[in-house]
Design a protein around this motif. Structure first.
Motif, PDB file in Angstrom:
ATOM      1  N   ILE A 108      -1.764  -7.011  -0.563  1.00 53.34           N
ATOM      2  CA  ILE A 108      -3.516  -7.098  -0.907  1.00 53.34           C
ATOM      3  C   ILE A 108      -4.624  -7.995  -0.584  1.00 53.34           C
ATOM      4  CG2 ILE A 108      -5.419  -5.972  -2.428  1.00 53.34           C
ATOM      5  CD1 ILE A 108      -3.423  -5.015  -4.515  1.00 53.34           C
ATOM      6  N   TYR A 109      -3.963  -9.473   0.134  1.00 51.75           N
ATOM      7  CA  TYR A 109      -4.521 -10.162   0.458  1.00 51.75           C
ATOM      8  C   TYR A 109      -5.323 -10.240   1.188  1.00 51.75           C
ATOM      9  CZ  TYR A 109      -5.782 -13.734  -3.769  1.00 51.75           C
ATOM     10  OH  TYR A 109      -6.142 -14.291  -4.591  1.00 51.75           O
ATOM     11  N   HIS A 110      -4.297  -9.579   1.971  1.00 51.16           N
ATOM     12  CA  HIS A 110      -3.852  -9.737   3.759  1.00 51.16           C
ATOM     13  C   HIS A 110      -4.612  -8.551   4.377  1.00 51.16           C
ATOM     14  CE1 HIS A 110      -0.068  -9.704   4.919  1.00 51.16           C
ATOM     15  NE2 HIS A 110       0.531 -10.127   3.887  1.00 51.16           N
ATOM     16  N   THR A 111      -3.850  -7.681   3.921  1.00 47.38           N
ATOM     17  CA  THR A 111      -4.178  -6.014   4.877  1.00 47.38           C
ATOM     18  C   THR A 111      -5.348  -4.994   3.998  1.00 47.38           C
ATOM     19  OG1 THR A 111      -3.011  -5.398   2.390  1.00 47.38           O
ATOM     20  CG2 THR A 111      -1.615  -5.954   4.356  1.00 47.38           C
ATOM     21  N   ILE A 112      -5.722  -5.416   2.975  1.00 49.74           N
ATOM     22  CA  ILE A 112      -6.720  -4.705   2.764  1.00 49.74           C
ATOM     23  C   ILE A 112      -8.289  -5.395   2.979  1.00 49.74           C
ATOM     24  CG2 ILE A 112      -7.901  -3.194   0.381  1.00 49.74           C
ATOM     25  CD1 ILE A 112      -5.534  -2.437   1.280  1.00 49.74           C
ATOM     26  N   LYS A 113      -8.847  -4.446   3.566  1.00 51.72           N
ATOM     27  CA  LYS A 113     -10.343  -5.668   4.045  1.00 51.72           C
ATOM     28  C   LYS A 113     -11.486  -4.401   3.807  1.00 51.72           C
ATOM     29  CE  LYS A 113      -7.681  -8.054   7.924  1.00 51.72           C
ATOM     30  NZ  LYS A 113      -5.958  -7.686   7.044  1.00 51.72           N
ATOM     31  N   THR A 114     -11.524  -3.506   3.715  1.00 52.57           N
ATOM     32  CA  THR A 114     -12.920  -2.724   2.958  1.00 52.57           C
ATOM     33  C   THR A 114     -12.024  -1.991   2.481  1.00 52.57           C
ATOM     34  OG1 THR A 114     -11.603  -0.453   3.957  1.00 52.57           O
ATOM     35  CG2 THR A 114     -12.928  -1.858   5.479  1.00 52.57           C
ATOM     36  N   HIS A 115     -13.819  -1.677   0.393  1.00 47.97           N
ATOM     37  CA  HIS A 115     -13.934  -1.425  -0.617  1.00 47.97           C
ATOM     38  C   HIS A 115     -12.903  -2.037  -0.905  1.00 47.97           C
ATOM     39  CE1 HIS A 115     -15.963   1.922   1.283  1.00 47.97           C
ATOM     40  NE2 HIS A 115     -15.014   2.185   1.716  1.00 47.97           N
ATOM     41  N   VAL A 116     -13.115  -3.159  -0.883  1.00 47.36           N
ATOM     42  CA  VAL A 116     -11.798  -4.729  -1.943  1.00 47.36           C
ATOM     43  C   VAL A 116     -11.637  -3.935  -3.109  1.00 47.36           C
ATOM     44  CG1 VAL A 116     -10.564  -6.700  -2.195  1.00 47.36           C
ATOM     45  CG2 VAL A 116     -11.542  -5.921  -0.175  1.00 47.36           C
ATOM     46  N   LYS A 117     -13.130  -3.697  -3.688  1.00 51.35           N
ATOM     47  CA  LYS A 117     -13.666  -4.139  -4.521  1.00 51.35           C
ATOM     48  C   LYS A 117     -12.017  -2.847  -5.264  1.00 51.35           C
ATOM     49  CE  LYS A 117     -17.869  -3.443  -6.915  1.00 51.35           C
ATOM     50  NZ  LYS A 117     -18.049  -4.023  -7.745  1.00 51.35           N
ATOM     51  N   ALA A 118     -12.753  -1.534  -5.100  1.00 50.83           N
ATOM     52  CA  ALA A 118     -12.458   0.010  -5.322  1.00 50.83           C
ATOM     53  C   ALA A 118     -10.770  -0.544  -5.263  1.00 50.83           C
ATOM     54  CB  ALA A 118     -13.283   0.882  -4.948  1.00 50.83           C
ATOM     55  N   PHE A 119     -10.008  -1.048  -4.455  1.00 51.62           N
ATOM     56  CA  PHE A 119      -8.728  -0.752  -3.889  1.00 51.62           C
ATOM     57  C   PHE A 119      -8.082  -1.873  -5.045  1.00 51.62           C
ATOM     58  CE2 PHE A 119      -4.151  -1.651  -3.028  1.00 51.62           C
ATOM     59  CZ  PHE A 119      -3.991  -0.277  -2.030  1.00 51.62           C
TER      60      PHE A 119
END
Length: 531
Positions: A108-119
């Motif tokens: 998650i640290y380097h792949t999720i860049k949008t809507h991080v809080k929800a993810f």
């Protein structure tokens, strides 16, 4: 003090990720997303450390449900209670869930860049619901957690997936709803059957329903077994209910693909805990039919994986093949086969997770999952090549890896149950080696034709940590299988006795939920015969 902690530890493992998710949602969206990720990572590390309490205080030579808790939930007359506990069957799967959540969090640290809080919130809810599924000993509670585990998955794929994510999500939803409805109808029937057989006293306690199911006519047991097995079979998936798997793998975000090795085990666990244990007579009757489907999945999955160009679709059909081995191990209906199936659940999660980390790295560099876009990477990425070869060894079940132990036990169990099907299943070992070795050659040792491949940067620190951990586990499980499997044997001996005698599965040490409350230091033990 230890008894007090042990009584609440399973509930804490369920609730704690939800509390962390709540904290993340309360952090203002204006805050740096690194803060959200740090809170989630810290929470998942604490969750993993808490889960180690189970292995430290588990009594390995007992068939008793341990760390159990019984609380009133709904009105007492409904007979629906909050009942959780672990035995040799689900202990290892709970530990696998917490460990893999930590490994997936690094992605998650380097792949999720949008809507991080929800993810992050959805991911933590997913972890909580997975653990809830594994530890629930009340069918209503189990169903609640089962449904809850599907919700984060739909959103993860539908929002953060690939360009065809909506199609994949709808397809997954249709299959999921169908399976869930079949399961719900079966549980409702058992719930009311218990009341009819016990003077109007209702209960959804799984141990009570084991006795209820055994008292039903065989024709009724057969129908209920078919419905429950189909519900879990769709989720496994068992051939021919596998068509959602390739679309889901192709479109899912990287974090889901790594966790998928655990998510799929919810269904294989359900096949043992519910299909086999609830309806042992029907399981015996239909075992050969289901083993045939498992063998078809082994061969079909391996051959189709060989023909794929998309590496994620290769993984989808590879998983179909490996899950076929798990299915035939379960329905060999003997201790050694089911032991192999449980062990292979762990091994498949580890090898599949590691391969997804490697393939996701390639996608990050090229935005492609096409096998033909890679080649010659051993020359420019030696550490990537090292990890890829090590993980490939685990995937093809070479000696010294955990998968070798798992497949070996499964094949021995299947030979005991049905020598013909066991013999055919061994071909899957050969076919499975073909597509993995072909992919290894193409990616690492093929011609370096794409000039862009020469610009690849080395693995980042998170990927190195993930791959190092998973590679070590692949080989540790190849040499330390007895340390894992001796925890499962008392429970599986009970299952085999139940199947052989066509009697309800009940722990010899507890035949009602009151028996679950024995303090840990007073557990009687099962004397196992020497090997």
């Amino acid at each position: 003090m230890i008894d007090g902690v042990s009584q609440w530890i399973l509930s804490l493992l369920i609730i704690f990720p939800l509390l962390v998710a709540g904290i993340i949602l309360l952090i203002p969206a204006s805050a740096n997303y690194c803060l959200h990720k740090k809170v989630a990572l810290f929470g998942i590390i604490i969750e993993f450390l808490l889960s180690l309490h189970l292995i430290k205080h588990f009594v390995p030579y007992s068939a008793q449900f341990q760390f159990a808790q019984v609380l009133n939930w709904l009105p007492e007359k409904t007979g629906i209670k909050y009942i959780v506990g672990v035995d040799g069957l689900n202990l290892i799967l709970v530990l696998l869930s917490t460990a893999f959540s930590l490994i997936a969090m690094l992605t998650i640290y380097h792949t999720i860049k949008t809507h991080v809080k929800a993810f992050l919130a959805l991911f933590l809810i997913l972890e909580s619901s997975i653990i809830g599924v594994f530890v629930s000993l009340d069918v209503v509670l189990f169903y609640v957690f089962w449904e809850l585990s599907l919700i984060p998955v739909y959103f993860m794929i539908g929002i953060w997936g690939g360009k065809n994510r909506i199609y994949a999500t709808i397809k997954l939803f249709i299959y999921g709803v169908l399976g869930s409805l079949l399961m719900l109808v079966s549980f409702i029937y058992l719930y009311y059957s218990h009341a009819a057989l016990n003077g109007g006293v209702y209960s959804s306690n799984l141990l009570d329903l084991y006795k209820t199911a055994a008292s039903l006519p065989f024709s009724t047991q057969a129908w209920l077994f078919g419905a429950v097995t189909l519900a879990f079979g769709i989720k496994v998936p068992i051939f021919p209910f596998h068509t959602w798997l390739s679309d889901t793998y192709e479109q899912a975000p990287a974090t889901y693909t790594i966790m998928s090795g655990v998510i799929l085990k919810l269904a294989t666990y359900g096949l043992i805990r519910f299909s086999v244990c609830l309806f042992p007579s029907a399981a015996v009757y239909f075992a050969n039919h289901i083993m045939v489907l498992g063998v078809i999945a082994i061969l079909y999955g391996a051959l189709i994986a060989w023909q794929q160009k998309n590496v994620r679709r290769i993984m989808a059909f590879s998983s179909l093949s490996h899950l076929g081995f798990i299915v035939i191990g379960i329905f060999s209906l003997n201790t050694i086969g089911i032991q192999g199936a449980i062990y292979q659940m762990i091994n498949h999660a580890i090898t599949a997770g590691a391969l997804f980390v490697l393939f996701n790295y390639l996608h990050d560099k090229t935005s492609s999952f096409n096998l033909d876009d890679f080649g010659g990477l051993a020359k420019i990425l030696p550490w990537f090549a090292f990890f890829f070869v090590a993980v490939a060894m685990g995937s093809v079940a070479l000696p010294s890896t955990g998968s070798f132990i798992g497949e070996w036990l499964i094949l021995i169990g299947s030979f005991q149950a049905n020598p013909i099907l066991g013999s055919i299943a061994t071909l899957g070992v050969i076919f499975g080696s073909v597509y993995i070795l072909w992919a290894t050659y193409k990616i690492l040792f093929g011609p370096l034709e794409n000039s862009e491949n020469k610009k690849y940067k080395s693995l980042n620190k998170f990927e190195i940590l993930q791959l190092s951990s998973l590679t070590i586990l692949i080989f540790v499980l190849g040499f330390a299988s007895s340390a894992v499997l001796h925890h499962t044997k008392p429970t599986l001996l009970n299952i085999e006795r139940s199947v052989n005698s066509n009697s309800p599965y009940l722990s010899e040490l507890a035949n009602s939920y009151q028996g679950l409350l024995v303090p840990l230091n007073k557990f009687p033990t099962v004397q196992l015969e020497k090997e």
